[in-house]
Scaffold this motif. Structure first.
Motif, PDB file in Angstrom:
ATOM      1  N   LYS A  47     -19.828   2.531 -30.032  1.00 60.42           N
ATOM      2  CA  LYS A  47     -21.134   3.071 -30.409  1.00 60.42           C
ATOM      3  C   LYS A  47     -22.123   3.014 -29.242  1.00 60.42           C
ATOM      4  N   LYS A  48     -21.922   2.052 -28.347  1.00 59.52           N
ATOM      5  CA  LYS A  48     -22.852   1.876 -27.223  1.00 59.52           C
ATOM      6  C   LYS A  48     -22.840   3.066 -26.267  1.00 59.52           C
ATOM      7  N   VAL A  49     -21.712   3.784 -26.217  1.00 60.78           N
ATOM      8  CA  VAL A  49     -21.594   4.881 -25.248  1.00 60.78           C
ATOM      9  C   VAL A  49     -21.369   6.219 -25.953  1.00 60.78           C
ATOM     10  N   GLY A  54     -20.588  12.236 -26.004  1.00 58.86           N
ATOM     11  CA  GLY A  54     -21.036  13.591 -26.306  1.00 58.86           C
ATOM     12  C   GLY A  54     -21.109  14.452 -25.061  1.00 58.86           C
ATOM     13  N   GLN A  55     -21.633  13.905 -23.976  1.00 65.52           N
ATOM     14  CA  GLN A  55     -21.715  14.651 -22.726  1.00 65.52           C
ATOM     15  C   GLN A  55     -20.328  14.944 -22.169  1.00 65.52           C
ATOM     16  N   ILE A  93     -20.297   5.099 -37.727  1.00 70.65           N
ATOM     17  CA  ILE A  93     -20.043   6.526 -37.537  1.00 70.65           C
ATOM     18  C   ILE A  93     -20.571   6.939 -36.167  1.00 70.65           C
ATOM     19  N   LEU A  94     -19.725   7.620 -35.413  1.00 72.47           N
ATOM     20  CA  LEU A  94     -20.151   8.159 -34.119  1.00 72.47           C
ATOM     21  C   LEU A  94     -20.876   9.483 -34.332  1.00 72.47           C
ATOM     22  N   ARG A  95     -22.057   9.594 -33.764  1.00 71.95           N
ATOM     23  CA  ARG A  95     -22.827  10.846 -33.785  1.00 71.95           C
ATOM     24  C   ARG A  95     -23.228  11.186 -32.353  1.00 71.95           C
ATOM     25  N   PRO A  96     -22.248  11.539 -31.535  1.00 74.59           N
ATOM     26  CA  PRO A  96     -22.538  11.765 -30.114  1.00 74.59           C
ATOM     27  C   PRO A  96     -23.353  13.012 -29.837  1.00 74.59           C
TER      28      PRO A  96
END
Length: 211
Positions: A47-49, A54-55, A93-96
């Motif tokens: 979650k920290k990255v 996303g990038q 949940i990842l939301r990049p």
């Protein structure tokens, strides 16, 4: 844990092709970024990255739909390992990437194509016969041809995705189906609706010739 996840998929997916695709996504993009790229073997640190993740996806020469599928697969894997090892792995949940970022990217890539907005879709459903709303909605939510939407059955609705493998080609003397034009089958995530609404639309689908 990857082998356990593959076994889990084999009990929830219809085809080996789908399973292999998801495992490729998991290894190539999810594990590839977090474990080998960011050196974070512990999922609790992912979650920290998520912004960097996303990038990383935006920089890849892949479609917006495929990016969404990668994110969905990553979250599915996180949920799986949490359920397997709840004392070791947190559920998150990842939301990049935001929906506006993905939508803007999709529009830029398809600038020459006609795009139906939510407002346009509401106008359409207010103008057409009520009996046509299910087939039009299914076509809109899942990007289906008319014949593919009309070929759906209740058994095609799964918890994680809509599974489509047929299309109507004839209605004389009963309904006749054939395989899809592009692939033998497709699994489409519920990006714009949910399983319950999809089931309801198919249940109220009036079978007819696509023309």
């Amino acid at each position: 844990i990857l082998n356990e996840f593959k076994l889990f998929l084999s009990n929830h997916c219809e085809s080996n092709e789908h399973i292999n695709t998801l495992m490729h996504i998991l290894r190539q993009y999810v594990i590839g970024f977090f474990v080998y790229g960011a050196n974070l073997p512990n999922p609790n640190d992912w979650k920290k990255v998520e912004t960097e993740f996303g990038q990383f996806l935006l920089n890849k020469n892949i479609s917006t739909g495929y990016i969404k599928r990668i994110i969905q697969t990553a979250n599915r894997f996180i949920k799986f390992i949490h359920e397997k090892r709840p004392d070791e792995t947190k559920l998150f949940i990842l939301r990049p990437l935001g929906s506006k970022v993905l939508l803007g990217r999709e529009i830029r890539k398809t600038a020459r194509k006609k795009y139906i907005t939510d407002q346009d879709f509401k106008i359409i459903t207010n103008k057409i016969e009520p009996t046509l709303i299910p087939v039009v909605s299914l076509a809109y939510f899942f990007g289906l041809r008319r014949s593919e939407a009309l070929g759906l059955k209740l058994s095609d609705v799964y918890k994680q995705c809509l599974f489509t493998q047929r299309q109507i080609v004839s209605v004389g003397g009963g309904f006749t189906y054939s395989l899809l034009k592009s692939k033998t089958s497709r699994q489409i995530p519920y990006w714009f609706t949910n399983a319950e609404n999809t089931f309801h639309l198919i249940k109220n689908l009036r079978k007819q010739h696509p023309d």
